[in-house]
Design a protein around this motif. Structure first.
Motif, PDB file in Angstrom:
ATOM      1  N   GLU A 147      48.022  39.310  37.799  1.00 56.76           N
ATOM      2  CA  GLU A 147      46.925  39.258  36.826  1.00 56.76           C
ATOM      3  C   GLU A 147      45.830  38.315  37.295  1.00 56.76           C
ATOM      4  OE1 GLU A 147      46.238  36.864  32.619  1.00 56.76           O
ATOM      5  OE2 GLU A 147      48.225  37.623  33.091  1.00 56.76           O
ATOM      6  N   TYR A 176      45.370  37.141  40.333  1.00 57.09           N
ATOM      7  CA  TYR A 176      44.831  37.563  41.619  1.00 57.09           C
ATOM      8  C   TYR A 176      43.570  38.401  41.420  1.00 57.09           C
ATOM      9  CZ  TYR A 176      44.493  40.168  46.033  1.00 57.09           C
ATOM     10  OH  TYR A 176      44.038  40.731  47.207  1.00 57.09           O
ATOM     11  N   ASP A 177      43.650  39.348  40.494  1.00 64.50           N
ATOM     12  CA  ASP A 177      42.492  40.201  40.246  1.00 64.50           C
ATOM     13  C   ASP A 177      41.280  39.413  39.801  1.00 64.50           C
ATOM     14  OD1 ASP A 177      40.782  42.468  39.267  1.00 64.50           O
ATOM     15  OD2 ASP A 177      41.252  41.468  37.390  1.00 64.50           O
ATOM     16  N   THR A 226      42.534  47.656  39.360  1.00 62.31           N
ATOM     17  CA  THR A 226      42.145  46.736  40.437  1.00 62.31           C
ATOM     18  C   THR A 226      42.018  47.475  41.766  1.00 62.31           C
ATOM     19  OG1 THR A 226      43.272  44.899  39.335  1.00 62.31           O
ATOM     20  CG2 THR A 226      42.778  44.627  41.673  1.00 62.31           C
ATOM     21  N   ARG A 265      36.613  47.449  34.689  1.00 59.01           N
ATOM     22  CA  ARG A 265      36.786  46.094  34.148  1.00 59.01           C
ATOM     23  C   ARG A 265      37.322  46.141  32.716  1.00 59.01           C
ATOM     24  NH1 ARG A 265      37.641  42.096  36.990  1.00 59.01           N
ATOM     25  NH2 ARG A 265      36.633  40.636  35.552  1.00 59.01           N
ATOM     26  N   GLN A 295      41.004  46.818  32.981  1.00 55.79           N
ATOM     27  CA  GLN A 295      41.707  45.603  33.381  1.00 55.79           C
ATOM     28  C   GLN A 295      41.844  44.638  32.217  1.00 55.79           C
ATOM     29  OE1 GLN A 295      39.056  44.504  36.606  1.00 55.79           O
ATOM     30  NE2 GLN A 295      40.647  44.904  38.097  1.00 55.79           N
ATOM     31  N   PHE A 320      40.744  43.935  47.070  1.00 53.86           N
ATOM     32  CA  PHE A 320      41.076  44.814  45.943  1.00 53.86           C
ATOM     33  C   PHE A 320      42.147  45.826  46.342  1.00 53.86           C
ATOM     34  CE2 PHE A 320      36.814  43.344  44.762  1.00 53.86           C
ATOM     35  CZ  PHE A 320      37.025  42.977  43.445  1.00 53.86           C
ATOM     36  N   SER A 377      45.765  44.657  46.607  1.00 58.49           N
ATOM     37  CA  SER A 377      46.491  44.398  45.356  1.00 58.49           C
ATOM     38  C   SER A 377      47.608  45.403  45.140  1.00 58.49           C
ATOM     39  CB  SER A 377      45.521  44.452  44.175  1.00 58.49           C
ATOM     40  OG  SER A 377      45.036  45.773  43.972  1.00 58.49           O
TER      41      SER A 377
END
Length: 537
Positions: free
Chosen positions: A15, A17-18, A88, A112, A115, A182, A185
């Motif tokens: 979470e 990381y994004d 992501t 976004r 996410q 990205f 991920s």
């Protein structure tokens, strides 16, 4: 217990990381997806895009919080991490503004939103799952690992960015290499899903389910009943307002401040952030452990008070140690914008529909883009002039120009302003050999201590505030309003305040206000919950 903590922390690290890669790559995102805006508006719009993901987190908290209290903890946070990971990965495949026009930022906003919605259920599920497995007297230390996963996510993001940028070179990284963090991920996503599939349901939730005591209306129980709503409000105002302000100031806004306002090279800023992250990782667990000994309330309150003591003097010390030449130039040759105040607009336009073509707007936007502080003085003749010490630069408005003409005019004025600033002793950027790293690192690490003291015991404190029947729903909403709205909008709001006022320290008032509010509410309304049995909830 080790497997429970590892599986929960891996998803939460993913979470973070994004959000860290998006926050760290904000200037590149601005150029790639918002190429139609001028530099100042593009940066603010990119920060707003960063905030969009946070804005939808409360919606996700409602959707997945109710799911977690009715269906189960395991199924819910498997769903959230999968949705999060897919969005992501997809960002790395998006077309640019140059190739797809307005479609590119529209797709970015949509992803976004996906996410942010998924994240609304991620943290609450992980924190609750670990807390409901841990012994009462060790809950702070156990959930401290969930908090430390933020460091692991940030560290992974920074390492991927630094390695990719170094391997490809700055030009290639800016052109297409930014996609790699990205796309990478997908590796974290696969690990997270694999580990979580192997877990069983939380024993506390399973017991409630077996007894037929699951709630049928978690939203009504959490928010329509006086006692539970009171606890939700206390959680938000006492804990989450400060967490959103302190933590996001330390790990997000300071990046903008160092790079944009003080001219520190991006690579140097990234290495400083890595150092802060390495220091923070064990501190989350330490302060969680400490809260098992002395209580959640004193540890979190200590973090708030330390942050309040640091905001203004610490930021001034950061500026003086990072770019002393800039501080001295602004003292010796202060910048003044002489203009008609009525012609000045607010330098904030995330949609990119305004031109900011008055002479005042042009002057201020060019200064803000360079991180130069200024004050505004009313002109007696209506003309706009930028005064740097004893020199003066006249600025013409661009109301009569078409868009290409306005862009060319701004570029020419910008070149003249740059020459004027250099002649007055303003550095083009922070000189690496002039940075006083001992002072800079000391202040940054003190901010880290404040953030980790507040964040380390937080998961245990929030879990202990609510009964098992509505814990997922009641915990998730205040958490994500605090992080999603207070924290997520801190960078864009603080930067906009700086653009409006011309004072590079004015944005600090946003963080100060929310932190002070939480400190007061904590002192008078937050009850100590250390060692509380979750079975009794």
């Amino acid at each position: 217990m080790t497997r429970v903590i590892a599986a929960s922390s891996t998803g939460t690290a993913f979470e973070w990381y994004d959000f860290f890669i998006f926050g760290s790559l904000t200037p590149i995102i601005a150029k790639t997806f918002l190429a139609g805006l001028d530099p100042t508006s593009a940066l603010i719009a990119a920060l707003a895009l960063f905030a969009v993901g946070f804005a939808f987190r409360p919606l996700g908290a409602i959707i997945f919080g109710a799911m977690g209290d009715r269906v189960g903890r395991k199924a819910t946070f498997l769903t959230t991490v999968s949705l999060m990971g897919g969005a992501t990965f997809a960002i790395g495949l998006l077309p640019t503004y140059a190739s797809a026009g307005i479609v590119a930022p529209i797709l970015l906003v949509f992803l976004r939103i996906c996410q942010g919605t998924a994240l609304g259920g991620e943290y609450g599920g992980a924190a609750i799952y670990v807390a409901e497995h841990s012994p009462d007297h060790k809950r702070g230390a156990a959930t401290g690992w969930i908090q430390s996963s933020a460091s692991f996510g940030l560290l992974a993001a920074l390492l991927v960015i630094v390695v990719t940028r170094t391997a490809l070179g700055e030009d290639a990284f800016n052109a297409w290499g930014w996609r790699i963090p990205f796309l990478a991920s997908s590796i974290l996503l696969a690990i997270s899903v694999w580990m979580r599939v192997k877990l069983s349901e939380s024993p506390t939730f399973a017991k409630l389910r077996d007894e037929g005591e699951l709630t049928k209306a978690p939203l009504r129980e959490a928010f329509a009943r006086k006692e539970s709503l009171k606890q939700v409000l206390i959680a938000f105002f006492a804990i989450m307002c400060a967490q959103g302000a302190v933590w996001y100031f330390t790990f997000f806004y300071l990046q903008v401040f160092l790079e944009k306002s003080l001219g520190l090279p991006a690579a140097t800023k990234d290495f400083l952030l890595i150092a802060m992250t390495l220091v923070s990782a064990p501190l989350y667990v330490f302060f969680g452990w400490l809260s098992d000994r002395v209580g959640r309330k004193p540890v979190m309150l200590g973090g708030m008070l330390l942050a309040l003591a640091l905001y203004f003097p610490g930021s001034h010390l950061i500026a003086a140690s990072t770019n002393p030449a800039l501080v001295e130039a602004q003292r010796a040759s202060p910048v003044v914008v002489v203009t008609d105040p009525a012609s000045c607009a607010v330098q904030f336009d995330p949609t990119g529909t305004r031109r900011f073509d008055s002479a005042c707007d042009i002057a201020k936007s060019l200064l803000v883009a360079r991180g130069i502080a200024y004050r505004t003085v009313a002109a007696t003749d209506g003309a706009t002039t930028i005064r740097v010490g004893n020199s003066a630069l006249g600025v013409a408005g661009g109301e009569a120009l078409d868009d290409p003409g306005l862009k060319a005019s701004k570029s020419a004025i910008g070149d003249s302003l740059k020459a004027q600033l250099v002649a007055a002793g303003y550095p083009a950027s922070a000189a690496p050999n002039a940075v006083h790293y001992p002072t800079l690192l000391t202040i940054l690490f003190l901010f880290v201590v404040a953030a980790t003291a507040l964040y380390g015991p937080q998961a245990a404190a929030l879990v202990e505030m609510f009964p098992t029947r509505i814990r997922y729903t009641a915990l998730s909403l205040p958490y994500h309003i605090g992080t999603g709205w207070v924290g997520g909008f801190l960078p864009v709001t603080s930067f906009a305040i700086v653009a409006i006022t011309g004072d590079i320290y004015a944005g600090l008032w946003y963080a100060v206000g929310f932190t002070a509010l939480s400190a007061v509410v904590t002192i008078f309304f937050l009850k100590e919950t250390r060692g509380k049995s979750l079975e009794a909830c």
